[in-house]
Scaffold this motif. Structure first.
Motif, PDB file in Angstrom:
ATOM      1  N   MET A   1     -70.616 -36.086  -9.228  1.00 16.71           N
ATOM      2  CA  MET A   1     -69.777 -36.208 -10.400  1.00 16.71           C
ATOM      3  C   MET A   1     -70.608 -36.513 -11.630  1.00 16.71           C
ATOM      4  N   GLN A   2     -71.740 -37.261 -11.446  1.00 16.32           N
ATOM      5  CA  GLN A   2     -72.586 -37.585 -12.587  1.00 16.32           C
ATOM      6  C   GLN A   2     -73.265 -36.339 -13.134  1.00 16.32           C
ATOM      7  N   ASP A   3     -73.654 -35.392 -12.239  1.00 20.54           N
ATOM      8  CA  ASP A   3     -74.316 -34.164 -12.674  1.00 20.54           C
ATOM      9  C   ASP A   3     -73.396 -33.345 -13.566  1.00 20.54           C
ATOM     10  N   VAL A   4     -72.132 -33.247 -13.201  1.00 16.98           N
ATOM     11  CA  VAL A   4     -71.174 -32.486 -13.996  1.00 16.98           C
ATOM     12  C   VAL A   4     -70.972 -33.165 -15.341  1.00 16.98           C
ATOM     13  N   ASN A   5     -70.930 -34.482 -15.354  1.00 15.47           N
ATOM     14  CA  ASN A   5     -70.756 -35.245 -16.590  1.00 15.47           C
ATOM     15  C   ASN A   5     -71.980 -35.075 -17.487  1.00 15.47           C
ATOM     16  N   ALA A   6     -73.182 -35.089 -16.914  1.00 19.95           N
ATOM     17  CA  ALA A   6     -74.409 -34.927 -17.703  1.00 19.95           C
ATOM     18  C   ALA A   6     -74.476 -33.518 -18.286  1.00 19.95           C
ATOM     19  N   ILE A   7     -74.103 -32.518 -17.508  1.00 18.02           N
ATOM     20  CA  ILE A   7     -74.129 -31.138 -17.998  1.00 18.02           C
ATOM     21  C   ILE A   7     -73.118 -30.960 -19.122  1.00 18.02           C
ATOM     22  N   SER A   8     -71.938 -31.546 -18.975  1.00 18.64           N
ATOM     23  CA  SER A   8     -70.932 -31.414 -20.043  1.00 18.64           C
ATOM     24  C   SER A   8     -71.383 -32.145 -21.308  1.00 18.64           C
ATOM     25  N   ASN A   9     -72.145 -33.249 -21.165  1.00 17.21           N
ATOM     26  CA  ASN A   9     -72.694 -33.935 -22.346  1.00 17.21           C
ATOM     27  C   ASN A   9     -73.732 -33.065 -23.056  1.00 17.21           C
ATOM     28  N   VAL A  10     -74.584 -32.361 -22.294  1.00 23.34           N
ATOM     29  CA  VAL A  10     -75.585 -31.467 -22.895  1.00 23.34           C
ATOM     30  C   VAL A  10     -74.883 -30.316 -23.598  1.00 23.34           C
ATOM     31  N   ILE A  11     -73.854 -29.750 -22.987  1.00 25.46           N
ATOM     32  CA  ILE A  11     -73.112 -28.645 -23.606  1.00 25.46           C
ATOM     33  C   ILE A  11     -72.437 -29.120 -24.889  1.00 25.46           C
ATOM     34  N   GLN A  12     -71.876 -30.289 -24.862  1.00 26.52           N
ATOM     35  CA  GLN A  12     -71.226 -30.834 -26.066  1.00 26.52           C
ATOM     36  C   GLN A  12     -72.251 -31.075 -27.167  1.00 26.52           C
ATOM     37  N   TRP A  13     -73.450 -31.615 -26.805  1.00 26.70           N
ATOM     38  CA  TRP A  13     -74.490 -31.871 -27.821  1.00 26.70           C
ATOM     39  C   TRP A  13     -74.951 -30.560 -28.447  1.00 26.70           C
ATOM     40  N   CYS A  14     -75.139 -29.506 -27.626  1.00 27.51           N
ATOM     41  CA  CYS A  14     -75.557 -28.197 -28.156  1.00 27.51           C
ATOM     42  C   CYS A  14     -74.483 -27.614 -29.063  1.00 27.51           C
ATOM     43  N   ASN A  15     -73.206 -27.807 -28.734  1.00 27.65           N
ATOM     44  CA  ASN A  15     -72.121 -27.313 -29.587  1.00 27.65           C
ATOM     45  C   ASN A  15     -72.103 -28.048 -30.924  1.00 27.65           C
ATOM     46  N   ASP A  16     -72.418 -29.342 -30.906  1.00 23.96           N
ATOM     47  CA  ASP A  16     -72.427 -30.122 -32.140  1.00 23.96           C
ATOM     48  C   ASP A  16     -73.658 -29.850 -32.997  1.00 23.96           C
ATOM     49  N   ASN A  17     -74.790 -29.438 -32.379  1.00 24.03           N
ATOM     50  CA  ASN A  17     -76.064 -29.221 -33.092  1.00 24.03           C
ATOM     51  C   ASN A  17     -76.545 -27.786 -32.889  1.00 24.03           C
ATOM     52  N   VAL A  18     -75.734 -26.841 -33.277  1.00 21.12           N
ATOM     53  CA  VAL A  18     -76.039 -25.428 -33.051  1.00 21.12           C
ATOM     54  C   VAL A  18     -77.328 -25.007 -33.763  1.00 21.12           C
ATOM     55  N   GLY A  19     -77.541 -25.437 -34.985  1.00 19.85           N
ATOM     56  CA  GLY A  19     -78.725 -25.047 -35.755  1.00 19.85           C
ATOM     57  C   GLY A  19     -80.013 -25.512 -35.097  1.00 19.85           C
ATOM     58  N   PHE A  20     -80.037 -26.782 -34.678  1.00 16.12           N
ATOM     59  CA  PHE A  20     -81.239 -27.323 -34.044  1.00 16.12           C
ATOM     60  C   PHE A  20     -81.510 -26.626 -32.718  1.00 16.12           C
ATOM     61  N   ALA A  21     -80.486 -26.382 -31.924  1.00 15.11           N
ATOM     62  CA  ALA A  21     -80.657 -25.716 -30.633  1.00 15.11           C
ATOM     63  C   ALA A  21     -81.187 -24.300 -30.828  1.00 15.11           C
ATOM     64  N   THR A  22     -80.711 -23.613 -31.869  1.00 15.37           N
ATOM     65  CA  THR A  22     -81.187 -22.254 -32.153  1.00 15.37           C
ATOM     66  C   THR A  22     -82.655 -22.265 -32.542  1.00 15.37           C
ATOM     67  N   ILE A  23     -83.055 -23.220 -33.382  1.00  9.83           N
ATOM     68  CA  ILE A  23     -84.463 -23.322 -33.794  1.00  9.83           C
ATOM     69  C   ILE A  23     -85.349 -23.643 -32.597  1.00  9.83           C
ATOM     70  N   ALA A  24     -84.900 -24.553 -31.735  1.00 12.08           N
ATOM     71  CA  ALA A  24     -85.690 -24.922 -30.560  1.00 12.08           C
ATOM     72  C   ALA A  24     -85.855 -23.738 -29.614  1.00 12.08           C
ATOM     73  N   LEU A  25     -84.792 -22.987 -29.382  1.00 10.25           N
ATOM     74  CA  LEU A  25     -84.884 -21.817 -28.506  1.00 10.25           C
ATOM     75  C   LEU A  25     -85.746 -20.720 -29.114  1.00 10.25           C
ATOM     76  N   SER A  26     -85.674 -20.542 -30.423  1.00 13.83           N
ATOM     77  CA  SER A  26     -86.506 -19.542 -31.101  1.00 13.83           C
ATOM     78  C   SER A  26     -87.984 -19.908 -31.004  1.00 13.83           C
ATOM     79  N   ALA A  27     -88.312 -21.184 -31.194  1.00 20.68           N
ATOM     80  CA  ALA A  27     -89.704 -21.631 -31.089  1.00 20.68           C
ATOM     81  C   ALA A  27     -90.211 -21.445 -29.663  1.00 20.68           C
ATOM     82  N   LEU A  28     -89.396 -21.761 -28.685  1.00 22.35           N
ATOM     83  CA  LEU A  28     -89.790 -21.585 -27.289  1.00 22.35           C
ATOM     84  C   LEU A  28     -90.015 -20.108 -26.962  1.00 22.35           C
ATOM     85  N   THR A  29     -89.155 -19.232 -27.469  1.00 27.24           N
ATOM     86  CA  THR A  29     -89.308 -17.791 -27.263  1.00 27.24           C
ATOM     87  C   THR A  29     -90.595 -17.285 -27.904  1.00 27.24           C
ATOM     88  N   LEU A  30     -90.895 -17.771 -29.110  1.00 29.72           N
ATOM     89  CA  LEU A  30     -92.121 -17.382 -29.799  1.00 29.72           C
ATOM     90  C   LEU A  30     -93.355 -17.826 -29.018  1.00 29.72           C
TER      91      LEU A  30
END
Length: 153
Positions: A1-30
């Motif tokens: 149950m904790q794993d599902v809760n942790a994953i939903s927290n990460v998904i919620q954080w990414c939804n709240d910080n879309v710009g930062f997540a996009t920059i981080a993924l772009s840098a990783l891809t580069l």
């Protein structure tokens, strides 16, 4: 149950910080793209790599002759052309075996080797041996000199 809760927290954080997540993924891809380019360039150069191994030392024959020898071994992936080989002292005085049976330039294929023998009877060898720093050298057809220090006793 904790794993599902942790994953939903990460998904919620990414939804709240879309710009930062996009920059981080772009840098990783580069970063991954740059690493892939470097690996592919090194892999493409591999068949054209020149590696020469130099062996040098003293030799003694059964008839009492002795002297110094230089051996060049082509350990690379392409042919290697040698224009001269011999010894150089710390004062950069080159020695080439003029009475060599080898006709320079010599082309070595992968895994082939060639040796030069310098007898102690030559006065140049005696003056060369008096130096503390002696280097065996191999000069290729492009003018690059490969050197290996002789071990002193």
């Amino acid at each position: 149950m904790q794993d599902v809760n942790a994953i939903s927290n990460v998904i919620q954080w990414c939804n709240d910080n879309v710009g930062f997540a996009t920059i981080a993924l772009s840098a990783l891809t580069l970063l991954v793209s740059i690493i892939a380019i470097i690996v592919s360039i090194r892999t493409a150069r591999l068949p054209y790599k020149k590696i020469i191994k130099i062996e040098a030392g003293s030799y003694f024959t059964t008839d009492g002759a002795s002297g110094l020898h230089v051996t060049a071994i082509n350990c690379g992936n392409m042919d290697f052309t040698i224009s001269s080989m011999g010894f150089v002292a710390k004062d950069n005085k080159l020695m080439i075996n003029m009475h060599s049976p080898n006709q320079y330039p010599i082309r070595l294929k992968n895994g082939e080797q060639i040796s030069e023998y310098f007898t102690d009877a030559a006065p140049e060898i005696q003056s060369l041996k008096s130096n503390r720093k002696i280097y065996a050298y191999v000069k290729d057809s492009e003018g690059k000199i490969y050197r290996k220090k002789m071990k002193s006793k």
